[in-house]
Design a protein around this motif. Structure first.
Motif, PDB file in Angstrom:
ATOM      1  N   GLY A 267      73.922  33.379  21.068  1.00  0.00           N
ATOM      2  CA  GLY A 267      73.569  32.772  22.349  1.00  0.00           C
ATOM      3  C   GLY A 267      72.465  33.518  23.087  1.00  0.00           C
ATOM      4  N   LYS A 268      71.540  32.755  23.674  1.00  0.00           N
ATOM      5  CA  LYS A 268      70.512  33.347  24.534  1.00  0.00           C
ATOM      6  C   LYS A 268      71.155  33.714  25.869  1.00  0.00           C
ATOM      7  N   GLY A 269      71.041  34.985  26.230  1.00  0.00           N
ATOM      8  CA  GLY A 269      71.684  35.452  27.461  1.00  0.00           C
ATOM      9  C   GLY A 269      70.698  36.075  28.428  1.00  0.00           C
ATOM     10  N   PHE A 272      68.517  36.369  34.189  1.00  0.00           N
ATOM     11  CA  PHE A 272      67.558  35.716  35.084  1.00  0.00           C
ATOM     12  C   PHE A 272      66.185  35.722  34.433  1.00  0.00           C
ATOM     13  N   ASP A 273      65.537  34.560  34.477  1.00  0.00           N
ATOM     14  CA  ASP A 273      64.222  34.428  33.848  1.00  0.00           C
ATOM     15  C   ASP A 273      63.163  34.155  34.910  1.00  0.00           C
ATOM     16  N   THR A 274      62.493  35.231  35.353  1.00  0.00           N
ATOM     17  CA  THR A 274      61.385  35.032  36.310  1.00  0.00           C
ATOM     18  C   THR A 274      60.132  34.567  35.588  1.00  0.00           C
ATOM     19  N   PHE A 290      70.613  30.177  35.272  1.00  0.00           N
ATOM     20  CA  PHE A 290      71.349  29.469  34.214  1.00  0.00           C
ATOM     21  C   PHE A 290      70.791  29.768  32.818  1.00  0.00           C
ATOM     22  N   ASP A 291      69.813  30.670  32.752  1.00  0.00           N
ATOM     23  CA  ASP A 291      69.164  30.906  31.462  1.00  0.00           C
ATOM     24  C   ASP A 291      70.051  31.699  30.487  1.00  0.00           C
ATOM     25  N   MET A 292      71.278  31.974  30.921  1.00  0.00           N
ATOM     26  CA  MET A 292      72.242  32.644  30.026  1.00  0.00           C
ATOM     27  C   MET A 292      73.329  31.673  29.572  1.00  0.00           C
ATOM     28  N   ALA A 351      57.910  33.041  27.366  1.00  0.00           N
ATOM     29  CA  ALA A 351      58.559  32.566  26.133  1.00  0.00           C
ATOM     30  C   ALA A 351      59.395  33.724  25.599  1.00  0.00           C
ATOM     31  N   GLU A 352      60.389  34.132  26.426  1.00  0.00           N
ATOM     32  CA  GLU A 352      61.171  35.341  26.142  1.00  0.00           C
ATOM     33  C   GLU A 352      62.433  35.056  25.339  1.00  0.00           C
ATOM     34  N   GLY A 353      62.917  33.808  25.421  1.00  0.00           N
ATOM     35  CA  GLY A 353      64.180  33.487  24.738  1.00  0.00           C
ATOM     36  C   GLY A 353      64.068  33.749  23.247  1.00  0.00           C
ATOM     37  N   ALA A 376      70.518  27.942  22.952  1.00  0.00           N
ATOM     38  CA  ALA A 376      69.586  28.545  23.899  1.00  0.00           C
ATOM     39  C   ALA A 376      68.988  27.521  24.863  1.00  0.00           C
ATOM     40  N   THR A 377      68.861  27.926  26.110  1.00  0.00           N
ATOM     41  CA  THR A 377      68.080  27.150  27.077  1.00  0.00           C
ATOM     42  C   THR A 377      66.628  27.541  26.826  1.00  0.00           C
ATOM     43  N   LEU A 378      66.079  27.004  25.724  1.00  0.00           N
ATOM     44  CA  LEU A 378      64.850  27.619  25.208  1.00  0.00           C
ATOM     45  C   LEU A 378      63.559  27.043  25.767  1.00  0.00           C
TER      46      LEU A 378
HETATM   47 ZN    ZN Z   1      64.117  31.569  29.494  1.00  0.00          ZN
END
Ligand code: ZN
Ligand code: BES
Ligand code: MN
Length: 499
Positions: A267-269, A272-274, A290-292, A351-353, A376-378
């Motif tokens: 799972g993508k965790g 927080f994705d700034t 919610f990016d986790m 594009a960190e996921g 993943a919330t990719l």
């Molecule tokens: Zn993300």
């Protein structure tokens, strides 16, 4: 919530609220007919007057002033009987669940399971019923004032059975539904928690909580120092700009013989994705807490697995980090070396996921997986392509893809396959590394999966892009959905029992 199954008919059973179905055009279900007879034709009168025509998802409540046997009757439109598939059934169920909660009763009888649903048996219908009622009573409360916590009064749900055999199916459906719902609730709660509480460290603690008092679960946490030793340059590049250390957490559930190959969920965790240095615009950025949700769905599914005591080996791995700008943050153009040895030119730090996932996907090879599914919330592109109905599915194995599509269909948590053709791979070419972390403007969901595909060649693998389904963005509904816990658990149930 308590669930009770009984062999009786509705005209004999007293309760707070009865839920019955009406097909289009104005066709009463068996239980609706029985109640109509009991209450002197009131239901057919309502249908004649047009207050209930049977349109899918429409609801009307009759309150019974004499309080004889039933306090109220919720009529639920089910659409045309010929079109009554599991997804139509689900829509009727959730409309009914919302309505029952409004009527403020403490017990209800669900007669919708008597309706013939095209692609579901009794067990499946009960499971879906439990899921939708549990969904309707979930309330986020952790960071809200006590006074604002409006709990649902509903405490008891009954199902009526025709035969003793039916009882067995109903019990099983209840059990599956409750386990899935409990996994979904965990996934929702973690998703809804704000980024300042739900950090990578917090998620690692949650994993340990799952293991507490459970001899079948073992949790291990890889810390940043060890990530360095393992050569996880991509994962580390994401947490560089944050004061929160990254965590790579494995939850091993051993329900089968030790030698049996596990199914691995990754799972993508991103807590927080700034966007990092490639920072996101301000509008709606809060939603990036919610990016986790991929990681949360893995934890939720592990919980469901252990509640069901599945005779299966499953490993959940969550790759947790916070993506922040800062003096030490990764910059566009930086080149990092992944655990696989391949180098990556990071052209966009948003594009960190895929960067946290690629090292996790290399790491999990040590579990000798039978199959691997990452969640993943990719990509925002997936929301553009598919909206908020199905998740996006891409796979290097058609059999696995088929199994997941079928599981999603049965669980009412659908997924839709996109092509993972090599033709897309060249968009990831880089002049400065083996691979760039972004493709061009088009087909963003597929090029993201193509990136991951470079790290998953050793095993059967499927990728679920849940960007469009993991949370609701606005209004009273705003919050995590708990998807795709139903899809994943259904898939594992089928793997465990081979049905
Ligand atoms: Zn993300
Ligand atoms: N977490 C986002 C994807 C996302 C965005 C999910 C909006 C749901 C709603 C992901 O990390 C991201 O930022 N992806 C970029 C990729 C792009 C830079 C190639 C995107 O989708 O814009
Ligand atoms: Mn991002």
């Amino acid at each position: 919530m308590d669930y009770i199954a009984k062999t009786t008919t509705i005209d004999k059973e007293a309760t707070g609220c009865v839920i019955v179905g009406i097909f289009k055009p104005k066709r009463l279900s068996d239980s609706a007919k029985k109640l109509d007879k009991l209450y002197h034709g009131i239901i057919s009168k309502i249908c004649q007057r047009g207050a209930m025509n049977g349109s899918l998802g429409r609801v009307t409540t009759l309150y019974n002033p004499s309080r004889s046997k039933h306090d109220c009757i919720v009529l639920v439109g089910c659409g045309k009987q010929d079109d009554f598939t599991i997804s139509a059934f689900q829509r009727a169920l959730s409309a009914a669940a919302i309505e029952v909660n409004k009527s403020n009763v403490s017990s209800a009888i669900n007669c919708l399971i008597e309706l013939p649903v095209k692609d579901a048996d009794l067990l499946g219908k009960v499971q879906a019923s439990v899921l939708s009622i549990e969904n309707s009573i979930y309330r986020y409360s952790e960071t809200k004032p006590k006074a604002a916590r409006n709990k649902s009064r509903l405490k008891k749900m009954k199902f009526l059975a025709h035969t003793r055999d039916d009882l067995t199916d109903i019990h099983e459906g209840q059990e599956f539904g409750q386990a899935i719902a409990s996994g979904m609730n965990l996934a929702k709660e973690l998703g809804n928690l704000p980024g300042n509480i739900c950090t990578p460290t917090y998620l690692a603690e949650q994993a340990k909580t799952l293991a507490k008092g459970n001899r079948k679960i073992r949790v291990t946490v890889v810390e940043e120092a060890q990530m360095k030793k393992l050569g996880m340059g991509a994962l580390l590049s994401v947490s560089n700009g944050s004061v929160e250390p990254a965590k790579l957490v494995s939850i091993e559930y051993n329900g089968d013989e030790p030698g049996e190959r596990p199914i691995v969920l990754v799972g993508k965790g991103i807590t927080f994705d700034t966007g990092g240095i490639s920072i996101k615009p301000g509008a709606s950025m809060d939603e990036m807490k919610f990016d986790m949700c991929g990681a949360a769905s893995v934890l939720g599914t592990m919980k469901a697995c252990s509640e069901l005591d599945l005779p299966l080996n499953v490993v959940g791995v969550i790759a947790c980090a916070e993506n922040m700008p800062g003096g030490r943050a990764t910059k566009p153009g930086d080149v990092v070396t992944t655990m696989s040895g391949q180098t990556v030119e990071i052209l966009n730090t948003d594009a960190e996921g895929r960067l946290v996932l690629c090292d996790a996907l290399t790491y999990i090879d040590k579990f000798k997986p039978e199959a691997v599914i990452d969640i993943a919330t990719l990509t925002g592109a997936c929301v553009v392509a598919l909206g908020h109905i199905p998740s996006g599915l891409m796979s290097n194995d058609d059999e696995l893809a088929k199994e997941l599509i079928a599981a999603g269909q049965l669980a009412g948590d659908r997924t839709w396959q996109l092509p993972l053709w090599d033709d897309y791979q060249s968009s990831l070419d880089s002049n400065f590394a083996d691979i760039a972390n972004i493709g061009g403007r088009w087909g963003g969901t597929i090029t993201a999966a193509c990136f991951l595909a470079r790290f998953t060649k050793k095993y059967r693998w499927a990728h679920l892009d849940i960007a469009g389904v993991a949370w609701h963005s606005s209004g009273k509904q705003k919050g995590a959905t708990g998807r795709p816990v139903p899809l994943l658990t259904e898939y594992l149930l089928h793997q465990a029992y081979e049905f």
